[in-house]
Design a protein around this motif. Sequence first.
Motif, PDB file in Angstrom:
ATOM      1  N   GLY A   1       0.787  -1.280   0.123  1.00  0.00           N
ATOM      2  CA  GLY A   1       0.069   0.083  -0.037  1.00  0.00           C
ATOM      3  C   GLY A   1       0.870   1.177  -0.004  1.00  0.00           C
ATOM      4  O   GLY A   1       0.338   2.323  -0.069  1.00  0.00           O
ATOM      5  N   ILE A   2       2.125   1.225   0.176  1.00  0.00           N
ATOM      6  CA  ILE A   2       2.935   2.439   0.353  1.00  0.00           C
ATOM      7  C   ILE A   2       3.481   2.753  -1.114  1.00  0.00           C
ATOM      8  O   ILE A   2       3.712   1.996  -2.268  1.00  0.00           O
ATOM      9  CB  ILE A   2       4.329   1.931   1.017  1.00  0.00           C
ATOM     10  N   THR A   3       2.878   4.114  -1.402  1.00  0.00           N
ATOM     11  CA  THR A   3       2.948   4.746  -2.663  1.00  0.00           C
ATOM     12  C   THR A   3       4.196   5.824  -2.888  1.00  0.00           C
ATOM     13  O   THR A   3       4.222   6.641  -3.571  1.00  0.00           O
ATOM     14  CB  THR A   3       1.663   5.246  -3.246  1.00  0.00           C
ATOM     15  N   PHE A   4       4.938   5.894  -1.824  1.00  0.00           N
ATOM     16  CA  PHE A   4       5.758   6.834  -1.512  1.00  0.00           C
ATOM     17  C   PHE A   4       7.032   6.752  -2.652  1.00  0.00           C
ATOM     18  O   PHE A   4       7.252   5.715  -3.033  1.00  0.00           O
ATOM     19  CB  PHE A   4       6.767   6.907  -0.274  1.00  0.00           C
ATOM     20  N   VAL A   5       7.239   8.091  -3.264  1.00  0.00           N
ATOM     21  CA  VAL A   5       8.513   7.821  -4.422  1.00  0.00           C
ATOM     22  C   VAL A   5       9.378   9.014  -4.168  1.00  0.00           C
ATOM     23  O   VAL A   5       9.112  10.312  -3.895  1.00  0.00           O
ATOM     24  CB  VAL A   5       7.665   8.345  -5.752  1.00  0.00           C
ATOM     25  N   ASN A   6      10.798   8.840  -3.871  1.00  0.00           N
ATOM     26  CA  ASN A   6      11.702   9.696  -3.367  1.00  0.00           C
ATOM     27  C   ASN A   6      12.095  10.602  -4.658  1.00  0.00           C
ATOM     28  O   ASN A   6      12.010   9.891  -5.779  1.00  0.00           O
ATOM     29  CB  ASN A   6      13.038   8.830  -2.971  1.00  0.00           C
ATOM     30  N   ARG A   7      11.939  11.788  -4.408  1.00  0.00           N
ATOM     31  CA  ARG A   7      12.151  12.669  -5.696  1.00  0.00           C
ATOM     32  C   ARG A   7      13.381  13.526  -5.440  1.00  0.00           C
ATOM     33  O   ARG A   7      13.738  14.173  -4.142  1.00  0.00           O
ATOM     34  CB  ARG A   7      10.999  13.816  -5.694  1.00  0.00           C
TER      35      ARG A   7
ATOM     36  N   LEU B   1       6.852   3.857   9.358  1.00  0.00           N
ATOM     37  CA  LEU B   1       7.941   4.271   8.698  1.00  0.00           C
ATOM     38  C   LEU B   1       7.669   5.638   8.138  1.00  0.00           C
ATOM     39  O   LEU B   1       6.501   6.168   7.737  1.00  0.00           O
ATOM     40  CB  LEU B   1       8.005   3.466   7.454  1.00  0.00           C
ATOM     41  N   TYR B   2       8.718   6.616   8.259  1.00  0.00           N
ATOM     42  CA  TYR B   2       8.976   7.792   7.762  1.00  0.00           C
ATOM     43  C   TYR B   2       9.868   8.001   6.795  1.00  0.00           C
ATOM     44  O   TYR B   2      11.121   7.815   6.945  1.00  0.00           O
ATOM     45  CB  TYR B   2       9.302   8.783   8.999  1.00  0.00           C
ATOM     46  N   PHE B   3       9.575   8.419   5.513  1.00  0.00           N
ATOM     47  CA  PHE B   3      10.455   8.275   4.315  1.00  0.00           C
ATOM     48  C   PHE B   3      10.899  10.005   4.177  1.00  0.00           C
ATOM     49  O   PHE B   3       9.821  10.676   4.117  1.00  0.00           O
ATOM     50  CB  PHE B   3      10.019   7.615   3.322  1.00  0.00           C
TER      51      PHE B   3
ATOM     52  N   GLY C   1       8.913  17.162  -3.353  1.00  0.00           N
ATOM     53  CA  GLY C   1       7.614  16.549  -3.026  1.00  0.00           C
ATOM     54  C   GLY C   1       7.711  16.561  -1.585  1.00  0.00           C
ATOM     55  O   GLY C   1       8.268  17.263  -0.702  1.00  0.00           O
ATOM     56  N   ARG C   2       6.846  15.221  -0.896  1.00  0.00           N
ATOM     57  CA  ARG C   2       6.555  15.360   0.440  1.00  0.00           C
ATOM     58  C   ARG C   2       7.395  14.306   1.133  1.00  0.00           C
ATOM     59  O   ARG C   2       7.839  13.395   0.399  1.00  0.00           O
ATOM     60  CB  ARG C   2       5.336  14.841   0.554  1.00  0.00           C
ATOM     61  N   ASN C   3       7.968  14.517   2.357  1.00  0.00           N
ATOM     62  CA  ASN C   3       8.168  13.410   3.252  1.00  0.00           C
ATOM     63  C   ASN C   3       7.046  12.798   3.556  1.00  0.00           C
ATOM     64  O   ASN C   3       5.792  13.539   3.713  1.00  0.00           O
ATOM     65  CB  ASN C   3       9.002  13.949   4.581  1.00  0.00           C
TER      66      ASN C   3
ATOM     67  N   VAL D   1      13.836  -2.432   5.055  1.00  0.00           N
ATOM     68  CA  VAL D   1      13.387  -1.368   4.090  1.00  0.00           C
ATOM     69  C   VAL D   1      14.420  -0.375   3.977  1.00  0.00           C
ATOM     70  O   VAL D   1      15.201  -0.131   4.675  1.00  0.00           O
ATOM     71  CB  VAL D   1      12.152  -0.464   5.037  1.00  0.00           C
ATOM     72  N   THR D   2      14.312  -0.099   2.614  1.00  0.00           N
ATOM     73  CA  THR D   2      15.293   0.907   1.960  1.00  0.00           C
ATOM     74  C   THR D   2      14.606   2.200   1.440  1.00  0.00           C
ATOM     75  O   THR D   2      13.368   1.991   1.077  1.00  0.00           O
ATOM     76  CB  THR D   2      15.924   0.468   0.868  1.00  0.00           C
ATOM     77  N   ASN D   3      15.253   3.376   1.466  1.00  0.00           N
ATOM     78  CA  ASN D   3      14.771   4.568   0.811  1.00  0.00           C
ATOM     79  C   ASN D   3      15.675   4.688  -0.274  1.00  0.00           C
ATOM     80  O   ASN D   3      16.751   4.656  -0.285  1.00  0.00           O
ATOM     81  CB  ASN D   3      15.015   5.716   1.668  1.00  0.00           C
ATOM     82  N   GLU D   4      15.077   4.456  -1.523  1.00  0.00           N
ATOM     83  CA  GLU D   4      15.836   4.608  -2.588  1.00  0.00           C
ATOM     84  C   GLU D   4      15.774   5.917  -3.258  1.00  0.00           C
ATOM     85  O   GLU D   4      14.964   6.710  -3.207  1.00  0.00           O
ATOM     86  CB  GLU D   4      15.050   3.629  -3.955  1.00  0.00           C
ATOM     87  N   PHE D   5      17.074   6.177  -4.005  1.00  0.00           N
ATOM     88  CA  PHE D   5      17.214   7.535  -4.341  1.00  0.00           C
ATOM     89  C   PHE D   5      16.370   7.537  -5.753  1.00  0.00           C
ATOM     90  O   PHE D   5      16.553   6.830  -6.879  1.00  0.00           O
ATOM     91  CB  PHE D   5      18.783   7.711  -4.569  1.00  0.00           C
ATOM     92  N   ASN D   6      15.620   8.638  -5.826  1.00  0.00           N
ATOM     93  CA  ASN D   6      14.628   8.937  -6.940  1.00  0.00           C
ATOM     94  C   ASN D   6      13.720   7.936  -7.453  1.00  0.00           C
ATOM     95  O   ASN D   6      13.551   7.451  -8.614  1.00  0.00           O
ATOM     96  CB  ASN D   6      15.746   9.526  -8.294  1.00  0.00           C
ATOM     97  N   ALA D   7      13.179   7.106  -6.531  1.00  0.00           N
ATOM     98  CA  ALA D   7      12.426   5.808  -6.752  1.00  0.00           C
ATOM     99  C   ALA D   7      11.551   5.328  -5.664  1.00  0.00           C
ATOM    100  O   ALA D   7      11.814   5.963  -4.495  1.00  0.00           O
ATOM    101  CB  ALA D   7      13.373   4.679  -7.004  1.00  0.00           C
ATOM    102  N   PRO D   8      10.715   4.427  -5.666  1.00  0.00           N
ATOM    103  CA  PRO D   8      10.027   3.986  -4.659  1.00  0.00           C
ATOM    104  C   PRO D   8      10.840   3.084  -3.741  1.00  0.00           C
ATOM    105  O   PRO D   8      11.701   2.676  -4.244  1.00  0.00           O
ATOM    106  CB  PRO D   8       8.805   3.167  -5.351  1.00  0.00           C
ATOM    107  N   PRO D   9      10.286   2.864  -2.581  1.00  0.00           N
ATOM    108  CA  PRO D   9      11.056   2.207  -1.673  1.00  0.00           C
ATOM    109  C   PRO D   9      11.087   0.631  -1.918  1.00  0.00           C
ATOM    110  O   PRO D   9      10.297   0.206  -2.799  1.00  0.00           O
ATOM    111  CB  PRO D   9      10.831   2.458  -0.223  1.00  0.00           C
ATOM    112  N   GLN D  10      12.080  -0.168  -1.209  1.00  0.00           N
ATOM    113  CA  GLN D  10      12.012  -1.746  -1.229  1.00  0.00           C
ATOM    114  C   GLN D  10      11.585  -2.009   0.103  1.00  0.00           C
ATOM    115  O   GLN D  10      11.965  -1.494   1.097  1.00  0.00           O
ATOM    116  CB  GLN D  10      13.342  -2.445  -1.487  1.00  0.00           C
TER     117      GLN D  10
END
Length: 667
Positions: A81-87, A120-122, A127-129, A557-566
């Motif tokens: 359900g997580i739709t976060f994308v790192n921008r 989880l806090y990305f 964009g948004r955190n 859990v990872t925060n991917e650079f310029n992408a959705p997480p794993q």
Amino acid sequence: MRLRKFPKDRLVRLSRSSRLLIGTAVAGITLGSALGCSRDAPPEETAPAWLLDRARAQQTLAAASRTLSDFSFSDSQASSGITFVNRIVDDAGRAYKAVHYDHGTGLAAADVDGDGLPDLYFVSQLGRNELWKNLGGGRFTDLTAASGLAMTDAVSVGASFGDVDNDGDPDLFVSTVRHGNRLFENIGAGKFRDISAAAGVDYVGHSSGALFVDVDADGLLDLFVTNVGVYSSDSTGHGGYYVGLEDAFFGHTFPARAETSILYRNLGGNRFQDVTRSSGLIDASWSGDAVAIDINDDDLQDIYVLNMQGENHLWLNEGGRRFRDATATYFPKTPFGAMGAKVFDFDGDQRLDLFVTDMHSDMFDMLVPGDWAGEGRKSAVAPMPPALFPKGTDRLIFGNALFANPGAQAGAPGGVFREVSDRLGVENYWPWGPSVDDLNADGWDDIFIASSMNFPYRYAINSVFLNEAGTHFLPSEFTLGIEPRAGGATDQPWFTLACEAGGADVGTKPCEACAQPNAADLGCRRDAAGQLTMTAARGSRAGVIVDLDADGDLDLVTNEFNAPPQLLLSDLAKRHEVHSLQLRLRGTQSNRQGLGAQVTVVLADGRRILKLMDGKSGYLSQSALPLYFGLGTAREASSIEIRWPSGRRQRVAGPVRAGQVLEIVEP
């Protein structure tokens, strides 16, 4: 990849695997800007041959090892359900330059609403955190809008959870680049309010990591904020970020650009005081992060500050009010390009060791894909520009460092830490921060390292090292299914180009490259509408190890650079009977969270497993999670011993059966 000098107008083709390089002048040298315009994703069952070769080699190593590796991780981001994308800002993409924006952002975990599940806090630059509430069973819901933590287009960097007011819930500090640091008080039910200005911690500058630590042992968490240095101009770009200086990579050689890190003392009542100068902890290195360690066993937290371009610094805590630089006493040499660090007892000798990752040294190694021997070696100094080292190289290590704690000798404090990374096998390529915990629940802490530089470099793997009972580390990212990534993907779309007549990018090097007859071979992809898409290597920045689904094993859990997480869920508990304990601490005289406590679980056979409660997990991040103890084959612990930050000692008599989440309260 080595920084090499090329004429600005010359296109340089290195190899099929090295992609295309376009020169970009950077302070007398040129950083190749690798252009890869995207190709179709490989079929689900395929991955590049050089990765598959490594997978086969690791399977052979695993078969010869006694360390448990018969389990795997699978990416459940799509079903979570997580739709976060790192921008990212343009300086890390279409306008790439060697500036510290490409270092990216953090990821932190904490139970923000008190329901017993880690949320989880990305963190993102643009964009948004986003805050995602854990619903259990691997499912999450977006809590960002209600929480007040979005910080849209704030060019955020690091995130640290800590209970600053000792009320039993985690508060949050977020650092930014020139958009003002923020402290958010948790007011319950997953909601936060911004108290930055009133608290006195709203510094505006080039901030990076942040560390909650009780330096004066008064039971209140203090705050240490690392600042990099001035690497941006006053011009603004898309999203309101400040455009990076062309010579930013050499910024540490200009003393006037130094930006001293800040030590804030917690005064209580959500108020902090800047005590940087009065404490003597004046660190002006180009710092990205820091960790706390009681280096001399005096029950006071010392601070190890990472320098991304130069010597690291150990600041010795003297009486809780003053610090002095004691680096030479304990660490005669430190990594040159230090990014992340973690304090843990890797060899089970009941002494806290220190692991430091070094990324910047690897930027000068032009290693082709599949050169695993090269990735496992320290970097050579010869190819590096001498201007990078205004103080010379005698005190520098050019690669990761695992410092073994020698302990006290003949009643005297411990001395020089021994650097054993090569002997233990924990060198890797383009690392960011390490996350350390017991992935296979055997009682020995393992290492995950988020890695890869993204644009404009080739793909580098995330690394996992399983601890072979303190004698060596077994490379296991392929054995455990963390590599290759889903679909064997190594590249992703990075940015689009408007190269049509009148387009904004006409005349730029990327457009010129994609106009060549061999554009398809170079990787240029043009869709039906004529739009060009550039691709770059995938890469992780931060990672947190946490039991997301409450099944007793640890997920990643990872925060991917310029992408959705794993969201990499472990199936260890499905394949094996897992014996583990999770311990929450509640300080009374110590800080409520118990940060700085050393906890030892004692097994019936006499084995002692030591962990430090410091919250550090991954790059630019500090989480609020219980301590996890794998017990191996033992079904219970004989006792638990706690060395509280207040100096108190506590023993919890056993037997303590496995499978519990326990709260231990300081007497």
